[in-house]
Design a protein around this motif. Sequence first.
Motif, PDB file in Angstrom:
ATOM      1  N   LYS A   8       0.829  -1.121   0.062  1.00  0.00           N
ATOM      2  CA  LYS A   8       0.050  -0.183  -0.042  1.00  0.00           C
ATOM      3  C   LYS A   8       1.035   1.363  -0.123  1.00  0.00           C
ATOM      4  CE  LYS A   8      -4.003  -2.153   2.157  1.00  0.00           C
ATOM      5  NZ  LYS A   8      -4.773  -2.440   3.395  1.00  0.00           N
ATOM      6  N   GLY A   9       1.886   1.175  -0.745  1.00  0.00           N
ATOM      7  CA  GLY A   9       2.982   2.378  -0.835  1.00  0.00           C
ATOM      8  C   GLY A   9       3.767   2.499   0.105  1.00  0.00           C
ATOM      9  N   GLU A  10       3.706   1.804   1.185  1.00  0.00           N
ATOM     10  CA  GLU A  10       4.881   1.758   2.239  1.00  0.00           C
ATOM     11  C   GLU A  10       5.758   0.842   2.353  1.00  0.00           C
ATOM     12  OE1 GLU A  10       4.593   3.894   4.880  1.00  0.00           O
ATOM     13  OE2 GLU A  10       2.865   5.017   4.444  1.00  0.00           O
ATOM     14  N   PRO A  11       7.177   1.345   2.584  1.00  0.00           N
ATOM     15  CA  PRO A  11       8.201   0.249   2.306  1.00  0.00           C
ATOM     16  C   PRO A  11       7.989  -0.528   3.748  1.00  0.00           C
ATOM     17  CG  PRO A  11       8.905   2.266   2.993  1.00  0.00           C
ATOM     18  CD  PRO A  11       7.501   2.516   2.682  1.00  0.00           C
ATOM     19  N   ILE A  12       8.236  -2.019   3.559  1.00  0.00           N
ATOM     20  CA  ILE A  12       8.016  -2.821   4.727  1.00  0.00           C
ATOM     21  C   ILE A  12       9.251  -3.647   4.670  1.00  0.00           C
ATOM     22  CG2 ILE A  12       5.545  -2.816   4.912  1.00  0.00           C
ATOM     23  CD1 ILE A  12       5.652  -5.844   3.648  1.00  0.00           C
ATOM     24  N   GLY A  13       9.432  -4.078   5.910  1.00  0.00           N
ATOM     25  CA  GLY A  13      10.663  -5.296   6.077  1.00  0.00           C
ATOM     26  C   GLY A  13      10.061  -6.392   7.150  1.00  0.00           C
ATOM     27  N   LEU A  14      10.059  -7.610   6.633  1.00  0.00           N
ATOM     28  CA  LEU A  14       9.583  -8.596   7.708  1.00  0.00           C
ATOM     29  C   LEU A  14      10.735  -9.601   8.045  1.00  0.00           C
ATOM     30  CD1 LEU A  14       6.240  -9.056   5.801  1.00  0.00           C
ATOM     31  CD2 LEU A  14       6.600  -7.891   7.838  1.00  0.00           C
ATOM     32  N   THR A  53       8.531 -21.814  18.253  1.00  0.00           N
ATOM     33  CA  THR A  53       8.811 -20.411  18.799  1.00  0.00           C
ATOM     34  C   THR A  53       8.888 -19.555  17.634  1.00  0.00           C
ATOM     35  OG1 THR A  53      11.207 -20.310  18.906  1.00  0.00           O
ATOM     36  CG2 THR A  53      10.220 -21.293  20.765  1.00  0.00           C
ATOM     37  N   ALA A  54       8.620 -18.172  17.794  1.00  0.00           N
ATOM     38  CA  ALA A  54       8.706 -17.336  16.701  1.00  0.00           C
ATOM     39  C   ALA A  54       9.405 -15.952  17.169  1.00  0.00           C
ATOM     40  CB  ALA A  54       7.531 -16.903  15.845  1.00  0.00           C
ATOM     41  N   SER A  55      10.218 -15.325  16.554  1.00  0.00           N
ATOM     42  CA  SER A  55      10.972 -14.081  16.830  1.00  0.00           C
ATOM     43  C   SER A  55      10.673 -13.191  15.732  1.00  0.00           C
ATOM     44  CB  SER A  55      12.182 -14.085  17.507  1.00  0.00           C
ATOM     45  OG  SER A  55      12.272 -14.612  18.713  1.00  0.00           O
ATOM     46  N   THR A  56      10.090 -12.093  15.676  1.00  0.00           N
ATOM     47  CA  THR A  56       9.760 -11.365  14.301  1.00  0.00           C
ATOM     48  C   THR A  56      10.350  -9.730  14.528  1.00  0.00           C
ATOM     49  OG1 THR A  56       7.627 -11.016  14.896  1.00  0.00           O
ATOM     50  CG2 THR A  56       8.140 -12.919  13.393  1.00  0.00           C
ATOM     51  N   ALA A  57      10.840  -9.309  13.534  1.00  0.00           N
ATOM     52  CA  ALA A  57      11.189  -7.817  13.422  1.00  0.00           C
ATOM     53  C   ALA A  57      10.346  -7.359  12.132  1.00  0.00           C
ATOM     54  CB  ALA A  57      12.592  -7.400  13.623  1.00  0.00           C
ATOM     55  N   ILE A  58       9.466  -6.315  12.361  1.00  0.00           N
ATOM     56  CA  ILE A  58       8.620  -5.964  11.216  1.00  0.00           C
ATOM     57  C   ILE A  58       8.783  -4.326  11.352  1.00  0.00           C
ATOM     58  CG2 ILE A  58       6.200  -5.697  10.576  1.00  0.00           C
ATOM     59  CD1 ILE A  58       6.556  -8.338  12.783  1.00  0.00           C
ATOM     60  N   ILE A  59       9.320  -4.003  10.041  1.00  0.00           N
ATOM     61  CA  ILE A  59       9.613  -2.749   9.783  1.00  0.00           C
ATOM     62  C   ILE A  59       8.345  -1.955   8.732  1.00  0.00           C
ATOM     63  CG2 ILE A  59      11.094  -0.810   8.867  1.00  0.00           C
ATOM     64  CD1 ILE A  59      13.353  -2.906   9.473  1.00  0.00           C
ATOM     65  N   VAL A  60       7.568  -1.170   9.056  1.00  0.00           N
ATOM     66  CA  VAL A  60       6.742  -0.639   8.368  1.00  0.00           C
ATOM     67  C   VAL A  60       7.119   1.173   8.288  1.00  0.00           C
ATOM     68  CG1 VAL A  60       4.303   0.022   7.953  1.00  0.00           C
ATOM     69  CG2 VAL A  60       4.981  -2.116   8.951  1.00  0.00           C
ATOM     70  N   SER A  61       7.580   1.507   6.927  1.00  0.00           N
ATOM     71  CA  SER A  61       8.155   2.776   7.029  1.00  0.00           C
ATOM     72  C   SER A  61       9.002   3.237   7.981  1.00  0.00           C
ATOM     73  CB  SER A  61       6.833   3.917   6.938  1.00  0.00           C
ATOM     74  OG  SER A  61       7.219   5.121   6.771  1.00  0.00           O
ATOM     75  N   THR A  62       9.074   3.895   8.834  1.00  0.00           N
ATOM     76  CA  THR A  62      10.010   4.144   9.802  1.00  0.00           C
ATOM     77  C   THR A  62       9.809   3.639  11.175  1.00  0.00           C
ATOM     78  OG1 THR A  62       8.966   6.233  10.580  1.00  0.00           O
ATOM     79  CG2 THR A  62      10.440   6.526   8.908  1.00  0.00           C
ATOM     80  N   ARG A  63       9.018   2.829  11.298  1.00  0.00           N
ATOM     81  CA  ARG A  63       8.453   1.910  12.720  1.00  0.00           C
ATOM     82  C   ARG A  63       9.124   0.685  12.641  1.00  0.00           C
ATOM     83  NH1 ARG A  63       2.850   1.223  13.083  1.00  0.00           N
ATOM     84  NH2 ARG A  63       2.953   1.337  10.804  1.00  0.00           N
TER      85      ARG A  63
END
Length: 111
Positions: A13-19, A82-92
Amino acid sequence: MEDFYETIIEGVKGEPIGLFGVFDGHGGARAAEYVKHNLFTNLIKHPKFISDTKSAIAEAYSHTDTEFLKTENNLMRDAGSTASTAIIVSTRLLVANVGDSRAVICKGGNV
């Protein structure tokens, strides 16, 4: 080996993301592999992924767990992950985990 990881970098949706995720299976690799293939897909498809990412993460974790348990129904198996995740949405940056795995943020060698 019961450990899996996943990384996705794209736009939603136009936002850069990193998962980014690390999944440690217990009682076999089935659960960790299922989470690898489904957690981020469930998260990206969540209607609140961009507007309320924190809630979307919690609901995607729960939904993925529920759907995995349905695949294991009546099989009398004892698998988990188990799960460990880092999610980057825009600058968050949002970090989430389930189980005994954790993510630690360091800056300049300090936690």
